[in-house]
Design an enzyme around this catalytic site. Structure first.
Site, PDB file in Angstrom:
ATOM      1  N   ARG A 217       0.816  -1.225   0.000  1.00  0.00           N
ATOM      2  CA  ARG A 217       0.000   0.000   0.000  1.00  0.00           C
ATOM      3  C   ARG A 217       0.847   1.272   0.000  1.00  0.00           C
ATOM      4  O   ARG A 217       0.498   2.269   0.639  1.00  0.00           O
ATOM      5  CB  ARG A 217      -0.966   0.042   1.201  1.00  0.00           C
ATOM      6  CG  ARG A 217      -2.155  -0.917   1.228  1.00  0.00           C
ATOM      7  CD  ARG A 217      -3.006  -0.864  -0.016  1.00  0.00           C
ATOM      8  NE  ARG A 217      -2.446  -1.691  -1.049  1.00  0.00           N
ATOM      9  CZ  ARG A 217      -2.610  -3.007  -1.142  1.00  0.00           C
ATOM     10  NH1 ARG A 217      -3.354  -3.631  -0.294  1.00  0.00           N
ATOM     11  NH2 ARG A 217      -2.075  -3.705  -2.106  1.00  0.00           N
TER      12      ARG A 217
ATOM     13  N   SER B 112     -10.891   0.176   2.516  1.00  0.00           N
ATOM     14  CA  SER B 112     -10.260  -0.037   3.827  1.00  0.00           C
ATOM     15  C   SER B 112      -9.738   1.285   4.363  1.00  0.00           C
ATOM     16  O   SER B 112      -8.986   1.972   3.680  1.00  0.00           O
ATOM     17  CB  SER B 112      -9.086  -1.003   3.694  1.00  0.00           C
ATOM     18  OG  SER B 112      -9.536  -2.221   3.151  1.00  0.00           O
TER      19      SER B 112
ATOM     20  N   GLU C 275      -5.095   4.196   5.529  1.00  0.00           N
ATOM     21  CA  GLU C 275      -4.680   3.853   4.161  1.00  0.00           C
ATOM     22  C   GLU C 275      -4.893   5.028   3.193  1.00  0.00           C
ATOM     23  O   GLU C 275      -4.050   5.278   2.330  1.00  0.00           O
ATOM     24  CB  GLU C 275      -5.452   2.615   3.687  1.00  0.00           C
ATOM     25  CG  GLU C 275      -5.052   2.192   2.285  1.00  0.00           C
ATOM     26  CD  GLU C 275      -5.798   0.958   1.802  1.00  0.00           C
ATOM     27  OE1 GLU C 275      -5.710  -0.085   2.476  1.00  0.00           O
ATOM     28  OE2 GLU C 275      -6.457   1.049   0.758  1.00  0.00           O
TER      29      GLU C 275
END
Ligand SMILES: Cc1cc2nc3c(=O)[nH]c(=O)nc-3n(C[C@H](O)[C@H](O)[C@H](O)COP(=O)(O)OP(=O)(O)OC[C@H]3O[C@@H](n4cnc5c(N)ncnc54)[C@H](O)[C@@H]3O)c2cc1C
Length: 363
Positions: free
Chosen positions: A176, A253, A355
């Site tokens: 990520r 998320s 995130e």
């Protein structure tokens, strides 16, 4: 109408700088100082340069599916990336290199690769947003991530004031993340993916997907079957945008899965003993990735848990924080995120990190 952008802005459509909320999937964000659409790579570069000449800060925004913009908005220039199109630029053996413009809706592009029998992106079906944003956080799902197929990124370098071609090895791809995330330096213009000419998917790596497909992990399946099954699994979790379903008014998320040194994971495991074994995935370097959703749930924040102003954890997925009422503020969403982060920290001693990219707000 594409289901990819919160509010697709097309050629000639007036833009609305009064609220950035209509350009984010969370439907949150205050006003922009200035808001402009860029329809091709040259326009993207020009709009960024013009803002610099005005000494305005720049926010590059595409699908708005991975940003949390504060209630004060963004006082500078917001450049909406709406370039479109893709083409095969090289063929070698059974591989094809495909160049996709930054503003191409990601899932439309994935659908096109599946239709053409180009294997490599099928498990990334159903992810909202633009193709150009996928390298930013090395988008991944169901056992695939874009770092595996990206060969190069073409980006405008705001420091050197020139367009650069950055080879995948120099993109700094990690879980990520990449050199592009949280950096104002690079504006992605196009991305080159090397895909395999094959009617079948790559080996299915994700156990849940293999189960849904009725195959073993490691098996290959027809591309269209992989895509349809991933989209179905995602829809069941509110992870495909749906204007009628507030569980999808999110950034997907909200927290990344924490990656912990082995000994720290053992401490977490002990603290968790009475509620169960945290789902985890050992890394090659001795680190352990732990399920953030599990930690959140076991810290007392289950599906549907509500915060102020109608913000809530999705009723379908513990990791998705939603503007469920559709009329909340960013302050309320951030308050819920803080409560969850602090609750997990005090229960398990693990700090969760967001995130999405936070713009003029913080948790
Ligand atoms: C329901 C849902 C499910 C999701 N599921 C997943 C998932 O499974 N896996 C996953 O990895 N992500 C997932 N996401 C997050 C998100 O869809 C991806 O990160 C996506 O790539 C973001 O694209 P975007 O165009 O919306 O980016 P935006 O939200 O517009 O921008 C995100 C960040 O990238 C920057 N940026 C965007 N375009 C450019 C550009 N051309 N050049 C430079 N910077 C740029 C922005 O400035 C910002 O910092 C999900 C989101 C939602 C809402």
């Amino acid at each position: 109408m594409s289901d990819v952008y919160a509010e697709p802005a097309t050629a000639g459509e007036p833009t609305d700088p009064a609220t950035l909320a209509r350009y984010t999937t969370l439907r949150l964000g205050g006003p922009a100082g200035r808001l402009e659409i860029a329809e091709d790579a040259a326009q993207i570069v020009r709009k960024v340069q013009e803002a610099e000449a005005r000494e305005q800060a720049v926010l590059v925004l595409a699908g708005g599916s991975n940003v949390v913009i504060g209630d004060q908005g963004f006082p500078g220039a917001v450049v909406l990336v709406r370039s479109r199109g893709f083409q095969a630029v090289a063929e070698e053996g059974d591989t094809v290199t495909v160049r996709v413009e930054a503003g191409e809706p990601w899932d439309d592009f994935v659908a096109a690769t599946v239709e053409r029998g180009w294997s490599g992106l099928e498990c990334l079906s159903g992810i909202p947003g633009s193709a150009g944003a996928t390298p930013i956080q090395n988008v991944g799902a169901y056992g695939q991530e874009v770092a595996e197929t990206i060969v190069a990124v073409e980006a405008y370098d705001r420091t050197e004031r020139r367009v650069a071609r950055i080879a995948a090895a120099d993109c700094g791809f990690v879980y990520r993340g990449s050199i592009f995330k949280y950096s104002d330096r690079w504006v992605v213009l196009s991305v080159d993916f090397r895909l395999t000419r094959s009617p079948r998917s790559g080996p299915v790596r994700y156990a849940e997907l293999a189960r849904a497909l009725g195959v073993e992990v490691g098996d290959r399946v027809p591309l269209a079957e992989a895509r349809a099954t991933v989209r179905k699994l995602r829809a069941g979790k509110g992870m495909v945008l749906d204007a009628a379903d507030p569980d999808t008014w999110s950034v997907g998320s909200f927290f990344t899965n924490p990656v912990l040194p082995g000994e720290v994971f053992e401490q977490v495991r002990e603290r968790a003993a009475e509620v169960g074994e945290p789902p985890h995935w050992p890394g090659a370097d001795g680190t352990v990735k732990v399920s953030a959703a599990w930690l959140i749930d076991k810290a007392g924040f289950g599906k549907g848990y509500a915060g102020p102003e109608g913000v809530a954890i999705s009723s379908k997925h513990t990791l998705a924080l939603t503007n469920h009422s559709g009329s909340a503020s960013t302050a309320a969403l951030v308050a819920l995120a803080r409560e969850i982060r602090d609750g997990v920290q005090s229960r398990f001693g693990v700090t969760l990190h967001p995130e999405p990219v936070l713009v003029n707000c913080t948790i």
